[in-house]
Design a protein around this motif. Structure first.
Motif, PDB file in Angstrom:
ATOM      1  N   ALA A 520      27.032 -10.193  22.500  1.00 41.07           N
ATOM      2  CA  ALA A 520      27.931  -9.369  23.303  1.00 41.07           C
ATOM      3  C   ALA A 520      28.196  -9.987  24.664  1.00 41.07           C
ATOM      4  CB  ALA A 520      27.343  -7.966  23.465  1.00 41.07           C
ATOM      5  N   TYR A 521      27.214 -10.679  25.228  1.00 43.81           N
ATOM      6  CA  TYR A 521      27.318 -11.215  26.588  1.00 43.81           C
ATOM      7  C   TYR A 521      27.596 -12.717  26.608  1.00 43.81           C
ATOM      8  CZ  TYR A 521      24.910  -6.813  27.621  1.00 43.81           C
ATOM      9  OH  TYR A 521      24.556  -5.487  27.720  1.00 43.81           O
ATOM     10  N   THR A 522      27.752 -13.321  25.453  1.00 49.94           N
ATOM     11  CA  THR A 522      27.964 -14.767  25.377  1.00 49.94           C
ATOM     12  C   THR A 522      29.229 -15.039  24.562  1.00 49.94           C
ATOM     13  OG1 THR A 522      26.374 -14.791  23.526  1.00 49.94           O
ATOM     14  CG2 THR A 522      25.543 -15.357  25.714  1.00 49.94           C
ATOM     15  N   ARG A 523      29.085 -15.226  23.276  1.00 46.65           N
ATOM     16  CA  ARG A 523      30.241 -15.522  22.416  1.00 46.65           C
ATOM     17  C   ARG A 523      31.356 -14.507  22.561  1.00 46.65           C
ATOM     18  NH1 ARG A 523      34.175 -14.924  20.235  1.00 46.65           N
ATOM     19  NH2 ARG A 523      34.868 -15.359  18.103  1.00 46.65           N
ATOM     20  N   MET A 524      31.026 -13.216  22.678  1.00 49.93           N
ATOM     21  CA  MET A 524      32.065 -12.188  22.689  1.00 49.93           C
ATOM     22  C   MET A 524      32.870 -12.174  23.992  1.00 49.93           C
ATOM     23  SD  MET A 524      31.695 -11.099  19.660  1.00 49.93           S
ATOM     24  CE  MET A 524      33.015  -9.918  19.756  1.00 49.93           C
ATOM     25  N   LEU A 525      32.397 -12.838  25.033  1.00 47.78           N
ATOM     26  CA  LEU A 525      33.203 -12.953  26.247  1.00 47.78           C
ATOM     27  C   LEU A 525      34.461 -13.779  25.995  1.00 47.78           C
ATOM     28  CD1 LEU A 525      30.481 -13.582  28.996  1.00 47.78           C
ATOM     29  CD2 LEU A 525      31.547 -11.416  28.336  1.00 47.78           C
ATOM     30  N   ALA A 526      34.440 -14.603  24.947  1.00 45.71           N
ATOM     31  CA  ALA A 526      35.580 -15.450  24.630  1.00 45.71           C
ATOM     32  C   ALA A 526      36.684 -14.686  23.896  1.00 45.71           C
ATOM     33  CB  ALA A 526      35.127 -16.640  23.785  1.00 45.71           C
ATOM     34  N   GLY A 527      36.311 -13.699  23.070  1.00 47.58           N
ATOM     35  CA  GLY A 527      37.313 -12.966  22.313  1.00 47.58           C
ATOM     36  C   GLY A 527      36.762 -12.440  21.006  1.00 47.58           C
TER      37      GLY A 527
END
Length: 703
Positions: A520-527
């Motif tokens: 949620a705080y890593t990969r998902m910051l991208a989209g």
């Protein structure tokens, strides 16, 4: 004399720094006194964000241009190098000085055709600075938002400049007090692309890492370095040089060059998201705001929704992609899934393994795939016609096994065939080790490229633009990382780019309890990510098996809200949903397109709580949904419901862990209960070890 000059210069700089936080734009030149050094003559230009939360300084000196970033008056990025190195021209950096600047202010909002929120606020101050060495020049463009910074290089067309090969980017990120910072990261330039479990270490322990790269300073400030609008350029990874100094490390071509371009180009935006807490990163729209607006025109044909698929059975070895007695992609099996989808409100059925090529060594030889020839037991026209009678679309699938030249040769015919049979979404796959994407030159020589090098950046986008010509959306697996291009090309509807659910079936080790609370705080910051949640048979081989889903059942429900994607899969086998029809109702109800989204609480890798308001749909945008997940630690979280609309009552349909729930021993212990609430209420969420809570707030009549 020298001491007087130094004192005057220091006083000027100190006076400036005390005052510039009240200004949007400033320029500072040190006193031009006789005998002053070139360093003292350096010019500094400054831009601050609209609410003065963030200040960016850009300075020139003999060592080349540098920048630094302050957040709420404190440095977060110390003096860091800027510049590019070209094969034929050398360095664009050293000896380049500030020649002129141009400022801008933007305050607007724009509408997404689909997304986490319908309206996005774009409010920033801009600074474009021309740097010249007397012969050549380039620009550094900076945009300062209150949630972060974006900057990029522009090299316009100019005399004697034509073909340009970039051998290095000098961009640095010098982290303030890096020795006290904590980082969450996955390795870059590895064999498994982006599909790793995240590491949590001191920042100084990283080597080369992928972005988004998230870290927390000792004072509680959270930051994430990434990039936006990656087009016709190599992806940026981060290479730690000296402790705390991260350099942009571009993924190379097979011949060692980083970027092949020509004068008149712009780099992607280098982004730094900054927030006082972890949820501040989740509520940022920085990446989207740094991308260009929609280039496709009317995209009402891009349809968010939920789907099921002939997929999980292959990972469990109940079916096969290849032909034979256990072949999954048959006409009869697809019809059975279409019946299930129609009965339960799902829009599509994904079918993998329908096309010639899956038998034999496809994993190591993607040239065997045909994208227009079906196996004899898969009748595409019959299936398409059957789906039309059910109101369920067939979702296409193309696995390339990294043989992109073979795929490009067939792409036109393959996309035309799908368009003919009403296929409007395609899941593409590029299964190959990192650095082993196969391309064939015009002279027939085989080259091997990285998934995130410039060649593949362009190949991925080519598939998206070709699909758009036929009103087809693309869901890329084994992709290039997301950099917000869904704004520009809204048919790039989702992608993978991290360890997904399938690792729980056969990955050793499987995804651990903190995996999704870190995503949620890593990969998902991208989209958006097509994680494929919704597994109900959490331990097919028993609770003691190594490969199993390390969550409770209600955490699987909560993932539909926490891990955003406009397309969401109900990933398990239909028979497993029949065992828990009451819990399955949440998957049937939860939408995939949102009016707005708010991260309410959380800490990186530990827990996260999201609330999202349905956009349109059956509730006409009145209903809200909440998802909360935790790592291995059971916890209680109190949540204010002030995001709900005032003067309305809601029925909170709560799906929560039972009192004895635990992912290891009692993953199926859950409770479903209803409660009347309004915006003044609070709820206490009780999450079991690797557990979750999912809530639908169903709007009732006004009081």
């Amino acid at each position: 004399m020298d001491s007087i000059i130094k004192t005057v210069a220091k006083q000027s700089v100190a006076l400036f720094r005390n005052k510039y936080t009240n200004l949007a734009f400033s320029v500072l030149a040190a006193p031009a006194l006789l005998g002053i050094s070139n360093m003292a003559l350096a010019k500094t230009v400054v831009v601050s964000s609209p609410e003065k939360q963030i200040v960016v300084e850009l300075t020139d000196n003999n060592q080349g241009p540098q920048y630094r970033v302050l957040f709420q008056g404190q440095p977060v990025i110390n003096d860091s190098k800027l510049g590019l190195v070209f094969q034929s021209l050398g360095e664009f950096g050293s000896k380049f000085t500030i020649e002129e600047t141009q400022t801008s202010k933007v305050a607007r909002k724009w509408q997404q055709p689909w997304g986490e929120r319908q309206w996005v606020i774009d409010r920033h101050n801009g600074l474009s600075t021309k740097l010249s060495n007397g012969k050549y020049y380039f620009y550094v463009d900076i945009k300062a938002f209150d949630d972060g910074v974006g900057f990029r290089y522009r090299v316009p067309k100019q005399a004697d400049l034509n073909q340009l090969n970039i051998t290095q980017e000098l961009t640095e990120f010098s982290i303030d007090q890096a020795d006290k910072a904590t980082a969450w990261w996955i390795p870059a330039r590895g064999w498994n692309r982006y599909e790793y479990l995240y590491n949590k270490t001191p920042l100084t322990k990283i080597d080369r890492v992928h972005t988004p790269f998230t870290f927390k300073l000792d004072n509680g400030v959270h930051m994430s370095i990434h990039e936006a609008a990656l087009v016709d350029y190599a992806a940026m990874t981060l290479d730690q040089r000296r402790d705390g100094i991260l350099r942009a490390d571009l993924t190379p071509w097979s011949d060692g060059l980083k970027v092949k371009t020509h004068a008149g180009f712009s780099t992607p935006w280098r982004t730094i998201q900054i927030a006082n807490n972890a949820t501040g990163l989740l509520n940022s729209d920085l990446i989207l705001n740094l991308n260009e607006p929609n280039k496709l025109g009317d995209v009402t044909w891009v349809e968010p929704g939920k789907y099921v698929g002939i997929w999980w059975g292959m990972h469990l070895n109940e079916n096969t992609w290849g032909s034979g007695d256990k072949h999954g992609a048959t006409t009869d099996e697809t019809k059975r899934y279409m019946d299930f989808a129609a009965d339960n409100g799902f829009a599509g059925v994904l079918v993998e393994g329908w096309n010639i090529g899956w038998d034999g060594s496809w994993f190591h030889n993607g040239d065997v795939f045909s994208f227009t020839e079906t196996y004899p037991d898969f009748d595409l026209p019959e299936i398409a016609a059957y789906g039309a009678t059910k109101g369920v679309r067939l979702i296409g699938h193309h696995e390339t096994s990294g043989s992109v030249t073979n795929y490009r040769k067939q792409m036109t015919d393959a996309y035309d065939m799908y368009q003919k049979y009403g296929v409007t979404q395609i899941k593409t796959g590029y299964v190959a080790d990192g650095g082993d994407i196969k391309r064939v030159d015009a002279d027939g020589i085989i080259r091997h490229e990285w998934h995130d090098g410039q060649f593949m950046v362009n190949e991925y986008l080519h598939s998206v633009t070709e699909a758009a010509k036929r009103q087809i959306s693309i869901n890329t697996h084994e992709p290039i990382k997301d950099t917000g291009l869904r704004r520009t090309y809204p048919n790039w509807i989702s992608r993978e780019g991290a360890r997904g659910q399938e690792f729980n079936a056969w990955g050793t080790p499987p995804n651990n309890p903190s995996h999704t609370t870190t995503l949620a705080y890593t990969r998902m910051l991208a989209g958006p990510m097509d994680f494929t949640p919704g597994i109900f048979d959490l331990a097919p081989k028993g609770l003691d098996a190594v490969n199993r889903v390390q969550t409770t059942l209600t955490k699987q429900l909560a993932l539909y809200v926490v891990l955003y994607s406009p397309i969401q899969m109900a990933a398990d086998l239909p028979r497993n949903y029949a065992k828990h029809p009451d819990a399955f109702k949440f998957i049937q109800d939860v939408p995939t397109d949102w009016q707005q989204s708010i991260a309410l609480a959380g800490e990186v890798g530990e827990y996260v709580v999201f609330a999202r308001q349905e956009r349109g749909g059956k509730s006409h945008g009145n209903d809200w949904y909440l998802g909360a997940i935790t790592d291995d630690t059971a916890r209680k979280i109190e949540i204010d419901l002030d995001f709900l609309e005032p003067n309305k009552r809601y029925e909170a349909q709560i799906y929560r862990d039972g009192d004895k729930a635990n992912w290891r021993t009692k993953p199926y212990d859950y409770v479903i209960e209803n409660q009347l609430v309004n915006h003044k209420d609070k709820l206490t969420l009780s999450l079991a070890s690797s557990g979750g809570t999912a809530i639908r707030f169903k709007a009732l009549n006004k009081r």
